[in-house]
Design an enzyme around this catalytic site. Sequence first.
Site, PDB file in Angstrom:
ATOM      1  N   ARG A  11      19.309  -6.242 -11.832  1.00  0.00           N
ATOM      2  CA  ARG A  11      19.054  -7.399 -12.699  1.00  0.00           C
ATOM      3  C   ARG A  11      19.037  -8.696 -11.886  1.00  0.00           C
ATOM      4  O   ARG A  11      18.229  -9.591 -12.154  1.00  0.00           O
ATOM      5  CB  ARG A  11      20.121  -7.452 -13.794  1.00  0.00           C
ATOM      6  N   HIS A  57      15.949 -11.258 -11.932  1.00  0.00           N
ATOM      7  CA  HIS A  57      16.135 -12.667 -12.282  1.00  0.00           C
ATOM      8  C   HIS A  57      15.825 -13.589 -11.103  1.00  0.00           C
ATOM      9  O   HIS A  57      15.481 -14.751 -11.306  1.00  0.00           O
ATOM     10  CB  HIS A  57      17.555 -12.907 -12.801  1.00  0.00           C
ATOM     11  N   ASN A 101      21.714 -16.504 -17.308  1.00  0.00           N
ATOM     12  CA  ASN A 101      22.554 -16.029 -16.208  1.00  0.00           C
ATOM     13  C   ASN A 101      24.035 -16.356 -16.357  1.00  0.00           C
ATOM     14  O   ASN A 101      24.894 -15.605 -15.882  1.00  0.00           O
ATOM     15  CB  ASN A 101      22.067 -16.636 -14.876  1.00  0.00           C
ATOM     16  N   HIS A 160      16.609  -0.533 -18.175  1.00  0.00           N
ATOM     17  CA  HIS A 160      17.681  -0.501 -19.174  1.00  0.00           C
ATOM     18  C   HIS A 160      18.109   0.934 -19.486  1.00  0.00           C
ATOM     19  O   HIS A 160      18.753   1.186 -20.496  1.00  0.00           O
ATOM     20  CB  HIS A 160      17.247  -1.231 -20.448  1.00  0.00           C
TER      21      HIS A 160
END
Length: 321
Positions: free
Chosen positions: A59, A63, A88, A186
């Site tokens: 992740r 990001h 975040n 996910h």
Amino acid sequence: MGGHVLLTVFTLCMLCSGVRAQLSPDIYAKSCPNLVQIVRKQVAIALKAEIRMAASLIRLHFHDCFVNGCDASLLLDGADSEKLAIPNINSARGFEVIDTIKAAVENACPGVVSCADILTLAARDSVVLSGGPGWRVALGRKDGLVANQNSANNLPSPFEPLDAIIAKFVAVNLNITDVVALSGAHTFGQAKCAVFSNRLFNFTGAGNPDATLETSLLSNLQTVCPLGGNSNITAPLDRSTTDTFDNNYFKNLLEGKGLLSSDQILFSSDLAVNTTKKLVEAYSRSQSLFFRDFTCAMIRMGNISNGASGEVRTNCRVINN
């Protein structure tokens, strides 16, 4: 055999994605020959300490790449830090693990390997060590000199409709296949009640939960995340194989068991019919197809660049003096 397969996948993705010319898997072959082993060892140690860290590291890479390209701008501390952006703050995690990996790499080859490359390798290793596919990572990224908190506030959100999410991928030269394949990350990790509790009680504004959420999962989640409860409590994104990288995420979507709204809309929304639904169905049937497209999507995402010049940071949290 394994090396040949990895090379083939890398070549395939070179063809399908236009890998940035200056990136190469062998760029550190002479200057930091043990880089891949050093990173892999440290990621393995981190996962042994906390298995959830695998999802956290991938992740971070996602990001990072969506803001200013894959330049480790997410790792910078400071007033304009991307860490403080809404997607975040109190959410992105694993920064200490990246610090530890960076220290190990610096110990072996000081001043050579960028934090951006370390984060890209760590994301790949998180997938491999959780049972997912492997691929050769093209290297040679530079670390950015500025963070971009405004842009980080515009990351794809679990609350957005499908067309808005697709548009954000297209804006960084990714496509609908990449949207679905990368959402498959996910298949492991956890999410806080804060990002899915909107589905549990009053989703429509008429006091009803999200009708696309399977009823037994709904009642379980209502117990885990009661109204007025602690929004920091977490639930697994894929409760069938919580810590394994596989295609069960897509099987879950077929049953209405996606945790986030942004997961379930890939299958259940009206917009999905002509965009993402057929891919969800295909990946639910074929893990090898999912792994292939996920690998290509990770390579494509790892190539997002803003074209700005950068440096090799000594400390991933601050630019060099």
